[in-house]
Design a protein around this motif. Sequence first.
Motif, PDB file in Angstrom:
ATOM      1  N   ASN A 169      38.529  34.834  35.626  1.00  0.00           N
ATOM      2  CA  ASN A 169      38.017  35.367  34.357  1.00  0.00           C
ATOM      3  C   ASN A 169      37.371  36.736  34.496  1.00  0.00           C
ATOM      4  O   ASN A 169      36.549  37.124  33.676  1.00  0.00           O
ATOM      5  N   GLY A 170      37.757  37.462  35.534  1.00  0.00           N
ATOM      6  CA  GLY A 170      37.084  38.732  35.838  1.00  0.00           C
ATOM      7  C   GLY A 170      37.471  39.882  34.937  1.00  0.00           C
ATOM      8  O   GLY A 170      36.695  40.810  34.732  1.00  0.00           O
ATOM      9  N   GLY A 171      38.691  39.861  34.439  1.00  0.00           N
ATOM     10  CA  GLY A 171      39.104  40.962  33.587  1.00  0.00           C
ATOM     11  C   GLY A 171      39.108  42.286  34.336  1.00  0.00           C
ATOM     12  O   GLY A 171      39.361  42.353  35.542  1.00  0.00           O
ATOM     13  N   PRO A 172      38.801  43.395  33.631  1.00  0.00           N
ATOM     14  CA  PRO A 172      38.874  44.728  34.239  1.00  0.00           C
ATOM     15  C   PRO A 172      37.588  45.142  34.962  1.00  0.00           C
ATOM     16  O   PRO A 172      37.364  46.328  35.152  1.00  0.00           O
ATOM     17  N   TYR A 173      36.783  44.172  35.337  1.00  0.00           N
ATOM     18  CA  TYR A 173      35.459  44.512  35.870  1.00  0.00           C
ATOM     19  C   TYR A 173      35.412  44.527  37.397  1.00  0.00           C
ATOM     20  O   TYR A 173      34.354  44.679  37.991  1.00  0.00           O
ATOM     21  N   PHE A 174      36.584  44.385  38.012  1.00  0.00           N
ATOM     22  CA  PHE A 174      36.706  44.470  39.460  1.00  0.00           C
ATOM     23  C   PHE A 174      37.862  45.412  39.796  1.00  0.00           C
ATOM     24  O   PHE A 174      38.762  45.626  38.988  1.00  0.00           O
ATOM     25  N   TRP A 175      37.844  45.956  41.004  1.00  0.00           N
ATOM     26  CA  TRP A 175      38.975  46.753  41.470  1.00  0.00           C
ATOM     27  C   TRP A 175      39.103  46.617  42.986  1.00  0.00           C
ATOM     28  O   TRP A 175      38.176  46.195  43.655  1.00  0.00           O
ATOM     29  N   ARG A 176      40.276  46.956  43.490  1.00  0.00           N
ATOM     30  CA  ARG A 176      40.523  46.899  44.930  1.00  0.00           C
ATOM     31  C   ARG A 176      40.716  48.307  45.484  1.00  0.00           C
ATOM     32  O   ARG A 176      41.384  49.142  44.862  1.00  0.00           O
ATOM     33  N   GLU A 195      28.549  44.870  31.467  1.00  0.00           N
ATOM     34  CA  GLU A 195      29.471  45.053  30.329  1.00  0.00           C
ATOM     35  C   GLU A 195      30.289  43.782  30.126  1.00  0.00           C
ATOM     36  O   GLU A 195      30.447  43.300  28.989  1.00  0.00           O
ATOM     37  N   GLY A 196      30.805  43.234  31.215  1.00  0.00           N
ATOM     38  CA  GLY A 196      31.588  42.011  31.110  1.00  0.00           C
ATOM     39  C   GLY A 196      30.760  40.839  30.627  1.00  0.00           C
ATOM     40  O   GLY A 196      31.232  40.011  29.831  1.00  0.00           O
ATOM     41  N   SER A 197      29.512  40.753  31.083  1.00  0.00           N
ATOM     42  CA  SER A 197      28.627  39.675  30.637  1.00  0.00           C
ATOM     43  C   SER A 197      28.372  39.763  29.141  1.00  0.00           C
ATOM     44  O   SER A 197      28.316  38.735  28.437  1.00  0.00           O
ATOM     45  N   ASP A 198      28.217  40.984  28.648  1.00  0.00           N
ATOM     46  CA  ASP A 198      28.014  41.171  27.210  1.00  0.00           C
ATOM     47  C   ASP A 198      29.228  40.693  26.423  1.00  0.00           C
ATOM     48  O   ASP A 198      29.103  39.981  25.406  1.00  0.00           O
TER      49      ASP A 198
END
Length: 357
Positions: A169-176, A195-198
Motif C-alpha cells: 500500500n505504499g503508492g508513490p511514497y517510496f523509490w529505489r 503526505e501519504g499518511s494524510d
Amino acid sequence: MKLFKWNKAASVASLFILSLSLVACQNQEVAQMPVQPEPTPAPVQEEHVEETNTSLYTAPLTGLPVDEAITRRPLAVMINNAPSARPQSGLSSADIILEVLAEGGITRFIAIFQSGGGAETVGPVRSIRPYLIELGESYDGVLVHAGGSPEAYSILQRQQKQHMDEISNGGPYFWRSSDRKAPHNLYTSADKLREGSDIKGYSHDFKSPVYNYNEEGATSAGEAVKQFDIHYLLDSYRVTYDYDEVSGRYMRMVNGKADQDLDNGTQLGAANIIVAGADHKVLDSVGRLSVNLEQGGEAMLFQKGKMIRGQWVKKQGDIIRFVQGGSEVALVPGKTFISIVPNQPEFSSHVKLAAQQ
C-alpha cells in the motif's frame, strides 16, 4: 521482579538453529558487502541545551528546545542494517533509534521521526516483524516498512494497523536507487510519508507516552565510562560508543569506523544509550524470532560519560523505560538510542566496558 523462565531443551534447540542461521547469514553478508570509500566525518555538533535558550517549547521525544509546539504524530521506519545497506540515510534526523535482532543474527533499526526529518532521504527501508510492530507503535508511530513476516502481516491486517508498506500500500511514497542492489536500495522521506499518511486518512493526533528529562545542568550519577562496545551475535555488528564531552553525546562506530549518515556525513550520536537484555526465541527454520518485551530485565543506561546499572520495564501501551530501585531514571535532553540484546548467553556478555584511563 518476576522473570520469564524458559524451557531448557527448547532454548538449546533454538540456539542450535540460530547458530546455523548465523553462519549462513554471515557468509552471505560478507559476499554481498560492497567496497565503499569511507566518507570524511562531519564535525561533531553540540546538542546540549545552552543556558541562554529561552524557548517555551520542548520536543516531546528529545526534551530539546524547539521554536514551536510539536504535535505531529511520529513515523516509525524499519531501516535495513545489513552491511550492504550501510551507510544509511536519514538516521541523523531521528529522535529515537532502536536496534534489535532480526533472523540470522542481523540487526534492524526502528527510527522514530517526529521533531526531525523533512525532505531528506531515509533508508534503506526493510521488512517488519511482530515485535517491531510493538516497539514502533509504543511511540504511536505510523509503521513504515517494505514487506514483513507472515505473522506480522496477519497482525497488520487483522488489527487494521495504520502503516505504509512499499509492497502492498505504499503508492508513490517510496523509490529505489540505482547505486545499490535490492533489497538494500529502497528509500523514502518523512515529507512523503506524512503526505501519504494524510491521503490515507491516518490520525494526526500525537498520543505517545514521553520520557522524563533532567533539568538543565543536572549531574548524572554512576560509574565513569567513556567508551563501551555492544556485541549482538555476528562480528559484522560490533558497535562502539565513544563519549564526546563537547557535544555531551556518545558517538557511534561500527566495526571500528564512524557510523555516518550517508547524505550529510554526520556521525550518529545520542545523549542517552539504553542497553536492555530480553529473552529471544527462534521460531522456525528460517530463524525468525520472538522477543519478549513484557518481562523487563537487566539494563544499562549511559549518559554524560557515566553508566548506571538498573532494569528496563515496558508496561502495556507504554514505551521502554529505564528504572533503578523501582523509580524511573530521567534522561538527558537529546537523542536516545536503545539496543535490545539477547539474554543468551548472559546479558553482560553483550556489553564490554573499555578500561578507564
